[in-house]
Design a protein around this motif. Structure first.
Motif, PDB file in Angstrom:
ATOM      1  N   LEU A 121      14.633  10.158  15.934  1.00 27.72           N
ATOM      2  CA  LEU A 121      14.461  10.480  17.348  1.00 27.72           C
ATOM      3  C   LEU A 121      15.666  11.226  17.927  1.00 27.72           C
ATOM      4  CD1 LEU A 121      12.916  10.184  20.053  1.00 27.72           C
ATOM      5  CD2 LEU A 121      14.124   8.025  20.372  1.00 27.72           C
ATOM      6  N   GLU A 122      16.871  10.699  17.663  1.00 24.31           N
ATOM      7  CA  GLU A 122      18.073  11.278  18.265  1.00 24.31           C
ATOM      8  C   GLU A 122      18.236  12.757  17.863  1.00 24.31           C
ATOM      9  OE1 GLU A 122      19.779  10.098  20.624  1.00 24.31           O
ATOM     10  OE2 GLU A 122      21.258  11.709  20.615  1.00 24.31           O
ATOM     11  N   ASP A 123      17.943  13.072  16.600  1.00 25.49           N
ATOM     12  CA  ASP A 123      18.059  14.464  16.150  1.00 25.49           C
ATOM     13  C   ASP A 123      17.048  15.348  16.869  1.00 25.49           C
ATOM     14  OD1 ASP A 123      19.990  13.666  14.412  1.00 25.49           O
ATOM     15  OD2 ASP A 123      18.715  13.720  12.615  1.00 25.49           O
ATOM     16  N   ALA A 124      15.827  14.839  16.991  1.00 28.28           N
ATOM     17  CA  ALA A 124      14.771  15.630  17.639  1.00 28.28           C
ATOM     18  C   ALA A 124      15.133  15.901  19.097  1.00 28.28           C
ATOM     19  CB  ALA A 124      13.436  14.901  17.541  1.00 28.28           C
ATOM     20  N   VAL A 125      15.675  14.886  19.771  1.00 27.56           N
ATOM     21  CA  VAL A 125      16.058  15.047  21.183  1.00 27.56           C
ATOM     22  C   VAL A 125      17.180  16.074  21.298  1.00 27.56           C
ATOM     23  CG1 VAL A 125      17.065  13.867  23.176  1.00 27.56           C
ATOM     24  CG2 VAL A 125      15.307  12.726  21.818  1.00 27.56           C
ATOM     25  N   GLU A 126      18.169  15.967  20.432  1.00 24.08           N
ATOM     26  CA  GLU A 126      19.286  16.923  20.474  1.00 24.08           C
ATOM     27  C   GLU A 126      18.805  18.337  20.241  1.00 24.08           C
ATOM     28  OE1 GLU A 126      22.565  16.040  17.931  1.00 24.08           O
ATOM     29  OE2 GLU A 126      22.852  14.072  18.850  1.00 24.08           O
ATOM     30  N   ASP A 127      17.911  18.515  19.284  1.00 20.69           N
ATOM     31  CA  ASP A 127      17.373  19.852  19.015  1.00 20.69           C
ATOM     32  C   ASP A 127      16.678  20.411  20.256  1.00 20.69           C
ATOM     33  OD1 ASP A 127      18.247  19.760  16.435  1.00 20.69           O
ATOM     34  OD2 ASP A 127      16.273  19.453  15.528  1.00 20.69           O
ATOM     35  N   ALA A 128      15.855  19.575  20.874  1.00 26.11           N
ATOM     36  CA  ALA A 128      15.085  20.038  22.029  1.00 26.11           C
ATOM     37  C   ALA A 128      16.018  20.408  23.178  1.00 26.11           C
ATOM     38  CB  ALA A 128      14.102  18.958  22.468  1.00 26.11           C
ATOM     39  N   TYR A 158      17.404  29.980  15.634  1.00 27.12           N
ATOM     40  CA  TYR A 158      16.468  29.047  15.004  1.00 27.12           C
ATOM     41  C   TYR A 158      17.273  28.034  14.236  1.00 27.12           C
ATOM     42  CZ  TYR A 158      13.032  32.558  16.023  1.00 27.12           C
ATOM     43  OH  TYR A 158      12.242  33.434  16.671  1.00 27.12           O
ATOM     44  N   TYR A 159      17.122  26.795  14.550  1.00 21.05           N
ATOM     45  CA  TYR A 159      17.946  25.788  13.921  1.00 21.05           C
ATOM     46  C   TYR A 159      17.231  24.448  13.974  1.00 21.05           C
ATOM     47  CZ  TYR A 159      18.597  23.829  18.366  1.00 21.05           C
ATOM     48  OH  TYR A 159      18.336  23.235  19.546  1.00 21.05           O
ATOM     49  N   GLY A 160      17.903  23.438  13.471  1.00 20.76           N
ATOM     50  CA  GLY A 160      17.330  22.105  13.545  1.00 20.76           C
ATOM     51  C   GLY A 160      18.051  21.189  12.603  1.00 20.76           C
ATOM     52  N   HIS A 161      17.741  19.921  12.692  1.00 15.61           N
ATOM     53  CA  HIS A 161      18.380  18.972  11.795  1.00 15.61           C
ATOM     54  C   HIS A 161      17.633  18.879  10.465  1.00 15.61           C
ATOM     55  CE1 HIS A 161      20.298  17.682  15.502  1.00 15.61           C
ATOM     56  NE2 HIS A 161      21.222  17.165  14.736  1.00 15.61           N
ATOM     57  N   GLN A 162      16.456  19.398  10.416  1.00 16.93           N
ATOM     58  CA  GLN A 162      15.647  19.249   9.214  1.00 16.93           C
ATOM     59  C   GLN A 162      15.429  20.596   8.537  1.00 16.93           C
ATOM     60  OE1 GLN A 162      15.010  16.271   8.412  1.00 16.93           O
ATOM     61  NE2 GLN A 162      15.692  15.436  10.375  1.00 16.93           N
ATOM     62  N   VAL A 186      10.307  11.695  22.985  1.00 16.85           N
ATOM     63  CA  VAL A 186      11.314  12.760  23.002  1.00 16.85           C
ATOM     64  C   VAL A 186      11.474  13.287  24.422  1.00 16.85           C
ATOM     65  CG1 VAL A 186      11.843  15.097  22.194  1.00 16.85           C
ATOM     66  CG2 VAL A 186      10.973  13.397  20.588  1.00 16.85           C
ATOM     67  N   LEU A 187      10.349  13.506  25.079  1.00 17.20           N
ATOM     68  CA  LEU A 187      10.379  14.062  26.428  1.00 17.20           C
ATOM     69  C   LEU A 187      11.074  13.127  27.420  1.00 17.20           C
ATOM     70  CD1 LEU A 187       9.580  16.522  27.932  1.00 17.20           C
ATOM     71  CD2 LEU A 187       7.288  15.589  28.215  1.00 17.20           C
ATOM     72  N   GLN A 188      10.799  11.843  27.313  1.00 18.43           N
ATOM     73  CA  GLN A 188      11.449  10.898  28.237  1.00 18.43           C
ATOM     74  C   GLN A 188      12.968  10.961  28.074  1.00 18.43           C
ATOM     75  OE1 GLN A 188      10.011   9.634  30.766  1.00 18.43           O
ATOM     76  NE2 GLN A 188       8.146  10.543  29.951  1.00 18.43           N
ATOM     77  N   GLU A 189      13.430  11.106  26.838  1.00 19.90           N
ATOM     78  CA  GLU A 189      14.873  11.207  26.588  1.00 19.90           C
ATOM     79  C   GLU A 189      15.443  12.488  27.190  1.00 19.90           C
ATOM     80  OE1 GLU A 189      17.215   9.137  25.358  1.00 19.90           O
ATOM     81  OE2 GLU A 189      15.586   7.693  25.509  1.00 19.90           O
ATOM     82  N   ILE A 190      14.699  13.587  27.058  1.00 23.30           N
ATOM     83  CA  ILE A 190      15.168  14.864  27.625  1.00 23.30           C
ATOM     84  C   ILE A 190      15.317  14.721  29.145  1.00 23.30           C
ATOM     85  CG2 ILE A 190      14.586  17.289  28.036  1.00 23.30           C
ATOM     86  CD1 ILE A 190      12.978  17.228  25.412  1.00 23.30           C
ATOM     87  N   LEU A 191      14.320  14.111  29.771  1.00 23.78           N
ATOM     88  CA  LEU A 191      14.335  13.975  31.230  1.00 23.78           C
ATOM     89  C   LEU A 191      15.520  13.122  31.692  1.00 23.78           C
ATOM     90  CD1 LEU A 191      10.533  13.466  31.997  1.00 23.78           C
ATOM     91  CD2 LEU A 191      11.865  15.566  32.178  1.00 23.78           C
ATOM     92  N   LYS A 192      15.852  12.101  30.906  1.00 22.03           N
ATOM     93  CA  LYS A 192      16.985  11.240  31.265  1.00 22.03           C
ATOM     94  C   LYS A 192      18.296  12.010  31.228  1.00 22.03           C
ATOM     95  CE  LYS A 192      15.477   7.014  29.152  1.00 22.03           C
ATOM     96  NZ  LYS A 192      15.726   6.264  27.924  1.00 22.03           N
ATOM     97  N   ARG A 193      18.376  12.976  30.287  1.00 22.65           N
ATOM     98  CA  ARG A 193      19.665  13.629  30.061  1.00 22.65           C
ATOM     99  C   ARG A 193      19.840  14.945  30.805  1.00 22.65           C
ATOM    100  NH1 ARG A 193      20.440  12.633  23.592  1.00 22.65           N
ATOM    101  NH2 ARG A 193      19.346  10.637  23.545  1.00 22.65           N
ATOM    102  N   ASP A 194      18.773  15.505  31.332  1.00 25.04           N
ATOM    103  CA  ASP A 194      18.882  16.816  31.979  1.00 25.04           C
ATOM    104  C   ASP A 194      18.078  16.838  33.278  1.00 25.04           C
ATOM    105  OD1 ASP A 194      19.341  19.515  32.454  1.00 25.04           O
ATOM    106  OD2 ASP A 194      17.483  20.057  31.426  1.00 25.04           O
TER     107      ASP A 194
END
Ligand code: 5GP
Length: 231
Positions: free
Chosen positions: A172-179, A200-204, A22-30
């Motif tokens: 994974l994609e949902d978790a990344v978007e939430d973060a 407070y929100y989330g996909h789940q 999840v973290l690697q995806e966040i770093l790529k996008r921001d």
């Protein structure tokens, strides 16, 4: 000077919850988000690189850093030391970065005591069963390690309610978007001083995850925000 105020973001979740991915995806996008590289006394796993995944040091070296007050926090987890070197984190905060600390629950407690403004997210595996499968899929842990880590995971999950946000890592994609949404909103909150109390929100939803029923918050879906005037 930077146009955004820097802040600390704790990111916890049991070993095998998918934090690294999840973290690697966040770093790529921001590009305003950076991750602190921790120091540890545990042995490197085969795919890990010193200075990228961790700074791998001896017990003696680690204790020296503690003595010299060079650690922002540290903890013992699974018989090894883990800790956050202070200097790079302070520099990044000054530069306006969002600094992610990927740490376990005791370290998170210490950071909250020192920095009450810190935000925190907890990444929850979809079930203990899935967590066990993920730990086994690594092929780098012995059966004894796996059992110890599962026990530690249960202890960590029971502390999830101490976190500002709980993200269930089903997809994974949902978790990344939430973060990322959490990061952006908090950044905006600091810049514009708007309220994020209802944030407070989330996909789940907690009902889908029986073993976290008592710890997860009910999270309205992201789509609802625009309707509720929060976007
Ligand atoms: P692992 O051995 O699986 O890489 O990490 C074990 C646990 O230690 C994970 O929950 C991880 O987030 C945590 N951890 C990693 N670095 C630090 C750190 O600097 N401080 C603290 N307190 N925990 C850490």
């Amino acid at each position: 000077m930077s146009d955004t105020a820097g802040f600390l973001l704790i990111f916890s979740g049991p070993s095998g919850s998918g934090k690294d991915t999840v973290l690697q995806e966040i770093l790529k996008r921001d590009d305003k988000t950076v991750v602190s590289i921790s120091m540890t006394t545990r042995e490197p796993r085969p795919n890990e690189v010193d200075g990228r995944d961790y700074y791998f040091v001896t017990k003696e070296e680690f204790e020296k850093h503690i003595e010299n007050d060079e650690m922002l926090e540290w903890a013992k987890y699974d018989e090894n030391y883990y800790g956050t070197p202070k200097a790079p984190v302070m520099k990044w905060i000054d530069e306006g970065k969002t600094v992610v600390l990927e740490i376990e629950v005791q370290g998170a407690d210490k950071i909250r005591q020192k920095y009450p403004d810190v935000r925190s997210m907890f990444l929850m595996p979809p079930s203990i069963h899935v967590l066990e499968e993920r730990l086994r899929a690594r092929h780098t842990n012995t059966e004894e390690d796996i059992q110890r880590r599962l026990e530690a995971a249960k202890g960590e999950i029971s502390r999830a309610n101490d976190y500002d946000y709980i993200i269930v890592n089903n997809r994974l994609e949902d978790a990344v978007e939430d973060a990322i949404e959490i990061i952006f909103r908090h950044r905006r909150h600091i810049r514009e001083n708007d309220s994020i109390d209802e944030f407070y929100y989330g996909h789940q939803y907690k009902d889908e995850v029986e073993y976290v029923n008592e710890v997860a918050r009910v999270l309205p879906p992201v789509e609802d925000f625009s309707e509720r005037g929060l976007k």
